[in-house]
Design a protein around this motif. Structure first.
Motif, PDB file in Angstrom:
ATOM      1  N   ASN A   1      -6.511  11.639   9.873  1.00 18.09           N
ATOM      2  CA  ASN A   1      -5.678  12.688   9.305  1.00 18.09           C
ATOM      3  C   ASN A   1      -4.224  12.179   8.754  1.00 18.09           C
ATOM      4  OD1 ASN A   1      -7.223  14.719  10.072  1.00 18.09           O
ATOM      5  ND2 ASN A   1      -6.362  14.857  12.187  1.00 18.09           N
ATOM      6  N   LEU A   2      -3.702  12.821   7.769  1.00 19.32           N
ATOM      7  CA  LEU A   2      -2.414  12.344   7.300  1.00 19.32           C
ATOM      8  C   LEU A   2      -1.274  13.304   7.630  1.00 19.32           C
ATOM      9  CD1 LEU A   2      -3.369  11.439   3.859  1.00 19.32           C
ATOM     10  CD2 LEU A   2      -3.025   9.901   5.539  1.00 19.32           C
ATOM     11  N   GLY A   3      -0.087  12.700   7.928  1.00 17.82           N
ATOM     12  CA  GLY A   3       1.075  13.267   8.004  1.00 17.82           C
ATOM     13  C   GLY A   3       2.056  13.337   6.882  1.00 17.82           C
ATOM     14  N   THR A   4       3.371  13.036   7.020  1.00 21.00           N
ATOM     15  CA  THR A   4       4.030  12.884   5.818  1.00 21.00           C
ATOM     16  C   THR A   4       3.849  11.532   4.993  1.00 21.00           C
ATOM     17  OG1 THR A   4       5.868  14.197   7.313  1.00 21.00           O
ATOM     18  CG2 THR A   4       6.609  12.896   5.218  1.00 21.00           C
ATOM     19  N   ILE A   5       3.617  11.801   3.963  1.00 19.68           N
ATOM     20  CA  ILE A   5       3.310  10.412   3.334  1.00 19.68           C
ATOM     21  C   ILE A   5       4.379  10.603   1.938  1.00 19.68           C
ATOM     22  CG2 ILE A   5       1.665   9.156   1.787  1.00 19.68           C
ATOM     23  CD1 ILE A   5       1.140   9.406   4.510  1.00 19.68           C
ATOM     24  N   PRO A   6       5.200   9.688   1.923  1.00 18.02           N
ATOM     25  CA  PRO A   6       6.347  10.012   0.629  1.00 18.02           C
ATOM     26  C   PRO A   6       5.934   9.217  -0.804  1.00 18.02           C
ATOM     27  CG  PRO A   6       6.874   8.208   2.293  1.00 18.02           C
ATOM     28  CD  PRO A   6       5.921   9.022   3.043  1.00 18.02           C
ATOM     29  N   ASP A   7       6.258   9.452  -1.611  1.00 21.37           N
ATOM     30  CA  ASP A   7       5.763   9.079  -3.025  1.00 21.37           C
ATOM     31  C   ASP A   7       6.565   7.668  -3.017  1.00 21.37           C
ATOM     32  OD1 ASP A   7       5.196   8.269  -5.528  1.00 21.37           O
ATOM     33  OD2 ASP A   7       5.977  10.066  -6.460  1.00 21.37           O
ATOM     34  N   THR A   8       5.574   6.566  -2.796  1.00 22.83           N
ATOM     35  CA  THR A   8       6.152   5.397  -3.042  1.00 22.83           C
ATOM     36  C   THR A   8       6.429   4.695  -4.663  1.00 22.83           C
ATOM     37  OG1 THR A   8       3.793   4.347  -3.198  1.00 22.83           O
ATOM     38  CG2 THR A   8       5.119   4.455  -1.102  1.00 22.83           C
ATOM     39  N   LYS A   9       5.913   5.742  -5.464  1.00 19.85           N
ATOM     40  CA  LYS A   9       6.642   5.593  -6.761  1.00 19.85           C
ATOM     41  C   LYS A   9       6.245   4.392  -7.635  1.00 19.85           C
ATOM     42  CE  LYS A   9      10.439   8.524  -6.136  1.00 19.85           C
ATOM     43  NZ  LYS A   9      11.904   8.948  -6.294  1.00 19.85           N
ATOM     44  N   THR A  10       6.196   3.117  -7.050  1.00 20.59           N
ATOM     45  CA  THR A  10       5.895   1.905  -7.664  1.00 20.59           C
ATOM     46  C   THR A  10       4.471   1.941  -8.208  1.00 20.59           C
ATOM     47  OG1 THR A  10       7.893   0.825  -6.774  1.00 20.59           O
ATOM     48  CG2 THR A  10       6.124  -0.434  -7.825  1.00 20.59           C
ATOM     49  N   LYS A  11       4.210   1.853  -9.520  1.00 20.65           N
ATOM     50  CA  LYS A  11       2.871   1.477  -9.889  1.00 20.65           C
ATOM     51  C   LYS A  11       2.321   0.188  -9.803  1.00 20.65           C
ATOM     52  CE  LYS A  11       3.024   5.433 -13.355  1.00 20.65           C
ATOM     53  NZ  LYS A  11       2.898   5.821 -14.853  1.00 20.65           N
ATOM     54  N   LEU A  12       1.231   0.124  -9.116  1.00 22.79           N
ATOM     55  CA  LEU A  12       0.463  -1.149  -9.050  1.00 22.79           C
ATOM     56  C   LEU A  12      -0.414  -1.731  -9.810  1.00 22.79           C
ATOM     57  CD1 LEU A  12      -0.006  -0.510  -5.110  1.00 22.79           C
ATOM     58  CD2 LEU A  12       2.114  -1.542  -6.185  1.00 22.79           C
ATOM     59  N   GLY A  13      -0.766  -2.999  -9.708  1.00 27.84           N
ATOM     60  CA  GLY A  13      -1.498  -3.555 -10.586  1.00 27.84           C
ATOM     61  C   GLY A  13      -3.098  -3.571 -10.048  1.00 27.84           C
ATOM     62  N   LYS A  14      -3.944  -3.771 -10.862  1.00 30.71           N
ATOM     63  CA  LYS A  14      -5.462  -3.568 -10.366  1.00 30.71           C
ATOM     64  C   LYS A  14      -5.538  -4.422  -9.190  1.00 30.71           C
ATOM     65  CE  LYS A  14     -10.240  -4.588 -12.187  1.00 30.71           C
ATOM     66  NZ  LYS A  14     -10.853  -5.034 -13.260  1.00 30.71           N
ATOM     67  N   ALA A  15      -6.293  -3.878  -8.251  1.00 26.67           N
ATOM     68  CA  ALA A  15      -6.527  -4.573  -6.974  1.00 26.67           C
ATOM     69  C   ALA A  15      -8.209  -5.039  -6.896  1.00 26.67           C
ATOM     70  CB  ALA A  15      -5.821  -4.051  -5.780  1.00 26.67           C
ATOM     71  N   VAL A  16      -8.500  -6.053  -6.555  1.00 26.16           N
ATOM     72  CA  VAL A  16     -10.010  -6.245  -6.060  1.00 26.16           C
ATOM     73  C   VAL A  16     -10.084  -6.844  -4.731  1.00 26.16           C
ATOM     74  CG1 VAL A  16     -12.004  -7.734  -6.775  1.00 26.16           C
ATOM     75  CG2 VAL A  16     -10.372  -6.834  -8.556  1.00 26.16           C
ATOM     76  N   TYR A  17     -10.312  -5.917  -3.884  1.00 27.83           N
ATOM     77  CA  TYR A  17     -10.311  -6.452  -2.278  1.00 27.83           C
ATOM     78  C   TYR A  17     -11.643  -6.598  -1.857  1.00 27.83           C
ATOM     79  CZ  TYR A  17      -5.400  -4.775  -2.413  1.00 27.83           C
ATOM     80  OH  TYR A  17      -4.029  -4.354  -2.508  1.00 27.83           O
ATOM     81  N   ARG A  18     -12.199  -7.646  -1.526  1.00 31.02           N
ATOM     82  CA  ARG A  18     -13.368  -8.102  -1.049  1.00 31.02           C
ATOM     83  C   ARG A  18     -13.443  -8.435   0.345  1.00 31.02           C
ATOM     84  NH1 ARG A  18     -16.604  -7.000  -5.415  1.00 31.02           N
ATOM     85  NH2 ARG A  18     -15.935  -7.864  -7.212  1.00 31.02           N
ATOM     86  N   SER A  19     -14.096  -7.682   1.130  1.00 34.27           N
ATOM     87  CA  SER A  19     -14.552  -8.009   2.490  1.00 34.27           C
ATOM     88  C   SER A  19     -13.257  -8.464   3.423  1.00 34.27           C
ATOM     89  CB  SER A  19     -15.588  -9.192   2.642  1.00 34.27           C
ATOM     90  OG  SER A  19     -16.758  -8.570   2.110  1.00 34.27           O
ATOM     91  N   GLN A  20     -12.176  -7.374   3.378  1.00 35.53           N
ATOM     92  CA  GLN A  20     -11.180  -7.484   4.318  1.00 35.53           C
ATOM     93  C   GLN A  20     -10.728  -6.160   4.913  1.00 35.53           C
ATOM     94  OE1 GLN A  20      -7.376  -7.803   1.857  1.00 35.53           O
ATOM     95  NE2 GLN A  20      -8.753  -8.443   0.193  1.00 35.53           N
ATOM     96  N   THR A  21      -9.933  -6.475   5.972  1.00 36.72           N
ATOM     97  CA  THR A  21      -9.513  -5.240   6.646  1.00 36.72           C
ATOM     98  C   THR A  21      -8.833  -4.347   5.823  1.00 36.72           C
ATOM     99  OG1 THR A  21      -7.565  -6.241   7.564  1.00 36.72           O
ATOM    100  CG2 THR A  21      -9.450  -6.589   8.805  1.00 36.72           C
ATOM    101  N   ILE A  22      -9.127  -3.042   6.258  1.00 38.75           N
ATOM    102  CA  ILE A  22      -8.303  -1.974   5.468  1.00 38.75           C
ATOM    103  C   ILE A  22      -6.639  -2.286   5.639  1.00 38.75           C
ATOM    104  CG2 ILE A  22      -7.980   0.456   5.333  1.00 38.75           C
ATOM    105  CD1 ILE A  22     -10.822  -0.649   4.918  1.00 38.75           C
ATOM    106  N   PHE A  23      -6.275  -2.604   7.029  1.00 39.27           N
ATOM    107  CA  PHE A  23      -4.911  -2.993   7.204  1.00 39.27           C
ATOM    108  C   PHE A  23      -4.374  -4.116   5.991  1.00 39.27           C
ATOM    109  CE2 PHE A  23      -1.771  -5.390   9.528  1.00 39.27           C
ATOM    110  CZ  PHE A  23      -0.846  -4.641   8.993  1.00 39.27           C
TER     111      PHE A  23
END
Length: 327
Positions: free
Chosen positions: A128-150
């Motif tokens: 469940n989500l509570g308050t999530i502010p808009d972080t605004k900064t646009k990020l680059g493409k991400a390729v996340y392989r076999s790592q923790t969600i954190f």
């Protein structure tokens, strides 16, 4: 005691509690509690097991009513000892421990924000989500392989800070998973009743020269020296040259490289370790005031009680940005 420990939303363990301690840090995602129970015959202790829901409530500083301290939580580990009298030692985490212990793969498009990606992770992991502010900064493409969600989430937040955005840290609250901007707590407490204060000043970790390099390139199969995008230095005459090389695919331009290099420059490192009467609502990432300085809590340990004690590791906002978000 001014705390309550409830398991499975029905078993009140408060009368059996001997000690409760809490630990929070900017380099971990889940709030951790250690609870020791004294098991007395006839106490009617329920069958506790890992995976069971649990919550800790307490009376915050300056208030009179119980409020959630660690909720929702999960019992992660139970150790039983018996040397004449039986005791249970429980390790408890808030439910973000599942993001810290679980691995997956994500291919994420560019121009998303860290807020948008957090919502994706939370949806997939049914958090469940509570308050999530808009972080605004646009990020680059991400390729996340076999790592923790954190690790993925923190990479998003680090990229946000590296690009000039605010520093955010995830927190689990009774409302749900939230993003907290460091130092944005509405009540900034002044630490004036100290039991112990240690100040550390060191050159360990200092950086007086930064060289930002472009991604390695090859020409006709031959290795060539990396292209230097920016070089910045400060205090080399007094502190010596302590050089850091930065090779970050997210830094594309000379202007961005110059800004990043300047942000990484740091001289003598200064941190404070404070032990004081406990204020049970202080979390990692909060701002506090110590001797007129506005500092950020990097780690906090609470030994709950009446009044209990707490130990805080503190540093300036710039130090925190370099240590946790620019590396």
């Amino acid at each position: 005691m001014s705390y309550k420990v409830i398991a499975k939303n029905q078993y009140d363990l408060t009368s059996l509690v001997e000690t409760i301690s809490l630990k929070d840090s900017l380099d971990q995602i889940a709030y951790q509690a250690s609870i020791r129970l004294a098991v007395r015959s006839g106490a009617g202790l329920p069958a506790l097991s890992p995976g069971m829901d649990i919550r800790i409530s307490g009376v915050p500083f300056g208030r009179k009513e119980l409020h959630p301290i660690l909720h929702p939580g999960v019992i992660w580990e139970i150790e039983s000892t018996n040397s004449g009298s039986k005791r249970l030692n429980m390790t408890v985490y808030d439910r973000m421990i599942y993001l810290e212990k679980s691995e997956d793969e994500y291919l994420l498009p560019k121009d998303q924000t860290a807020s948008q990606r957090l919502k994706t992770y939370a949806k997939d992991w049914k958090i469940n989500l509570g308050t999530i502010p808009d972080t605004k900064t646009k990020l680059g493409k991400a390729v996340y392989r076999s790592q923790t969600i954190f690790s993925m989430l923190f990479a998003d937040l680090k990229e946000t800070a590296k690009s000039g955005g605010p520093m955010f840290h995830p927190r689990m609250t009774s409302r749900g998973l939230e993003l907290f901007e460091l130092g944005s707590n509405s009540e900034v407490l002044q630490l004036d009743r100290l039991i112990d204060l240690t100040q550390l000043r060191t050159l360990e970790g200092a950086i007086t020269k930064v060289k930002v390099l472009a991604a390695n390139e090859t020409t006709s199969g031959k290795e060539v020296p990396s292209k230097v995008l920016a070089v910045e230095s400060k205090d080399t005459a007094t502190l010596g040259t302590l050089q850091k090389h930065v090779n970050d695919d997210q830094i594309k331009t000379a202007d961005a490289a110059k800004k990043h290099a300047k942000n990484m420059l740091t001289g003598i490192q200064q941190t404070f370790t404070v032990t004081a009467p406990d204020i049970n609502t202080i979390r990692a990432g909060d701002a506090v005031i110590l001797s007129g300085m506005n500092l950020i809590v990097m780690t906090v340990s609470h030994d709950l009680g009446n009044p209990g004690t707490m130990t805080l590791e503190l540093a300036t906002r710039d130090y925190v940005r370099r240590r946790y978000y620019l590396e």
